[in-house]
Design an enzyme around this catalytic site. Structure first.
Site, PDB file in Angstrom:
ATOM      1  N   GLU A 189     -42.041   5.148 -50.587  1.00 26.87           N
ATOM      2  CA  GLU A 189     -41.379   4.532 -51.741  1.00 26.87           C
ATOM      3  C   GLU A 189     -42.422   3.940 -52.684  1.00 26.87           C
ATOM      4  O   GLU A 189     -43.330   3.242 -52.248  1.00 26.87           O
ATOM      5  CB  GLU A 189     -40.410   3.440 -51.281  1.00 26.87           C
ATOM      6  CG  GLU A 189     -39.712   2.700 -52.407  1.00 26.87           C
ATOM      7  CD  GLU A 189     -38.979   3.624 -53.362  1.00 26.87           C
ATOM      8  OE1 GLU A 189     -39.245   3.538 -54.586  1.00 26.87           O
ATOM      9  OE2 GLU A 189     -38.162   4.451 -52.898  1.00 26.87           O
ATOM     10  N   ASP A 227     -35.851  10.130 -59.019  1.00 23.72           N
ATOM     11  CA  ASP A 227     -35.809   9.687 -60.414  1.00 23.72           C
ATOM     12  C   ASP A 227     -35.782  10.908 -61.325  1.00 23.72           C
ATOM     13  O   ASP A 227     -36.697  11.731 -61.291  1.00 23.72           O
ATOM     14  CB  ASP A 227     -37.044   8.834 -60.714  1.00 23.72           C
ATOM     15  CG  ASP A 227     -36.963   8.128 -62.061  1.00 23.72           C
ATOM     16  OD1 ASP A 227     -36.253   8.632 -62.951  1.00 23.72           O
ATOM     17  OD2 ASP A 227     -37.615   7.085 -62.213  1.00 23.72           O
ATOM     18  N   LYS A 244     -35.874  11.538 -70.240  1.00 21.79           N
ATOM     19  CA  LYS A 244     -36.417  12.033 -71.507  1.00 21.79           C
ATOM     20  C   LYS A 244     -37.243  13.300 -71.293  1.00 21.79           C
ATOM     21  O   LYS A 244     -38.014  13.403 -70.344  1.00 21.79           O
ATOM     22  CB  LYS A 244     -37.273  10.952 -72.168  1.00 21.79           C
ATOM     23  CG  LYS A 244     -36.472   9.720 -72.580  1.00 21.79           C
ATOM     24  CD  LYS A 244     -37.361   8.666 -73.215  1.00 21.79           C
ATOM     25  CE  LYS A 244     -36.554   7.434 -73.597  1.00 21.79           C
ATOM     26  NZ  LYS A 244     -37.409   6.376 -74.202  1.00 21.79           N
ATOM     27  N   ASP A 271     -27.267  13.455 -58.118  1.00 18.75           N
ATOM     28  CA  ASP A 271     -26.026  13.350 -58.888  1.00 18.75           C
ATOM     29  C   ASP A 271     -26.246  13.749 -60.345  1.00 18.75           C
ATOM     30  O   ASP A 271     -25.306  13.766 -61.128  1.00 18.75           O
ATOM     31  CB  ASP A 271     -25.520  11.909 -58.870  1.00 18.75           C
ATOM     32  CG  ASP A 271     -26.464  10.983 -59.643  1.00 18.75           C
ATOM     33  OD1 ASP A 271     -27.664  10.930 -59.280  1.00 18.75           O
ATOM     34  OD2 ASP A 271     -26.027  10.346 -60.615  1.00 18.75           O
ATOM     35  N   THR A 286     -27.279   7.730 -48.877  1.00 17.60           N
ATOM     36  CA  THR A 286     -28.039   6.600 -49.404  1.00 17.60           C
ATOM     37  C   THR A 286     -27.094   5.602 -50.054  1.00 17.60           C
ATOM     38  O   THR A 286     -25.905   5.889 -50.254  1.00 17.60           O
ATOM     39  CB  THR A 286     -29.063   7.066 -50.454  1.00 17.60           C
ATOM     40  OG1 THR A 286     -28.342   7.505 -51.627  1.00 17.60           O
ATOM     41  CG2 THR A 286     -29.927   8.213 -49.943  1.00 17.60           C
ATOM     42  N   GLU A 309     -25.662   7.283 -53.088  1.00 15.55           N
ATOM     43  CA  GLU A 309     -24.565   8.220 -52.852  1.00 15.55           C
ATOM     44  C   GLU A 309     -23.263   7.484 -52.574  1.00 15.55           C
ATOM     45  O   GLU A 309     -22.199   7.882 -53.076  1.00 15.55           O
ATOM     46  CB  GLU A 309     -24.883   9.155 -51.689  1.00 15.55           C
ATOM     47  CG  GLU A 309     -23.757  10.164 -51.477  1.00 15.55           C
ATOM     48  CD  GLU A 309     -24.071  11.215 -50.453  1.00 15.55           C
ATOM     49  OE1 GLU A 309     -24.199  12.388 -50.852  1.00 15.55           O
ATOM     50  OE2 GLU A 309     -24.154  10.877 -49.257  1.00 15.55           O
TER      51      GLU A 309
END
Length: 208
Positions: A66, A116, A120, A152, A187, A190
């Site tokens: 992470e 992530d 943009k 998603d 997660t 989710e």
């Protein structure tokens, strides 16, 4: 699986490892103290998947990466206060750590859940899901090992499909990401998104 059992502080075991202290490459049997299969989650967030998976499958070792320290702190707390001994977490940039520290053909599964999307267009080059990522996954997976993916974000999903169509190292698999039994989702993201009625895109690929 008892996720509600909380250990007293004197019984808790540290689960964070420091990249600078890690050999290149890692020896997982030394890192965990025994030689069980190892699975990697990239971008663990608050550690829900790490926690539930490790509790449900104590015979598998889990490694979580992470980059956001604030999320890792939450994940560390979740793991360390429960009777979990098969998780190691690291605060680092994923691709660098994978390239420098993960041995060839050492992982059974790589999990990539809700990365992530870098919305943009000028930031799309920062997305982890690129051809060089597939190359690294192929290198570190054992034969017949899996890459499991969920998102998603429809635009990122389309991006992933383009990358997967271009690569030739991994094959489509019938196996899809599934949360451990008796959990609400893969997660925290989710769980939240399912309650909101969002579409979750999932796929699995396998090393020949």
């Amino acid at each position: 699986m008892n996720s509600e059992l909380i250990l007293p502080k004197e019984q808790r075991q540290a689960c964070e490892i420091v990249p600078a202290d890690c050999p290149k490459p890692l020896d997982f049997s030394v890192l965990y103290g025994y030689a069980n299969p190892v699975e990697l989650e990239i971008g663990i967030g608050k550690g829900y998947f790490m926690m539930t998976s490790a509790l449900a499958d104590p015979e598998t070792n889990f490694l979580g990466i992470e980059y956001a320290r604030k999320y890792l702190i939450r994940a560390i707390d979740r793991i360390e206060k429960r009777p979990i001994r098969n998780v190691r977490l690291v605060h680092t940039e994923a691709m660098t750590f994978i390239q420098e520290h993960i041995p060839d053909q050492s992982l059974r599964t790589v999990h990539l859940y809700f990365p992530d999307p870098w919305h943009k267009k000028r930031h799309h080059k920062r997305r982890i899901f690129q051809l060089n990522f597939i190359e690294q996954v192929h290198r570190i997976l054992q034969p017949k090992g899996h890459l499991l993916i969920a998102t998603d974000h429809a635009d990122y999903w389309a991006w992933m499909q383009e990358v997967l169509e271009k690569q030739t190292l991994l094959n489509p698999s019938e196996r899809l990401p599934e949360p451990p039994i008796d959990t609400e989702g893969l997660t925290n993201y989710e769980i939240k998104y399912l309650r909101e009625g969002r579409t979750i895109y999932r796929t699995g690929y396998q090393k020949p």
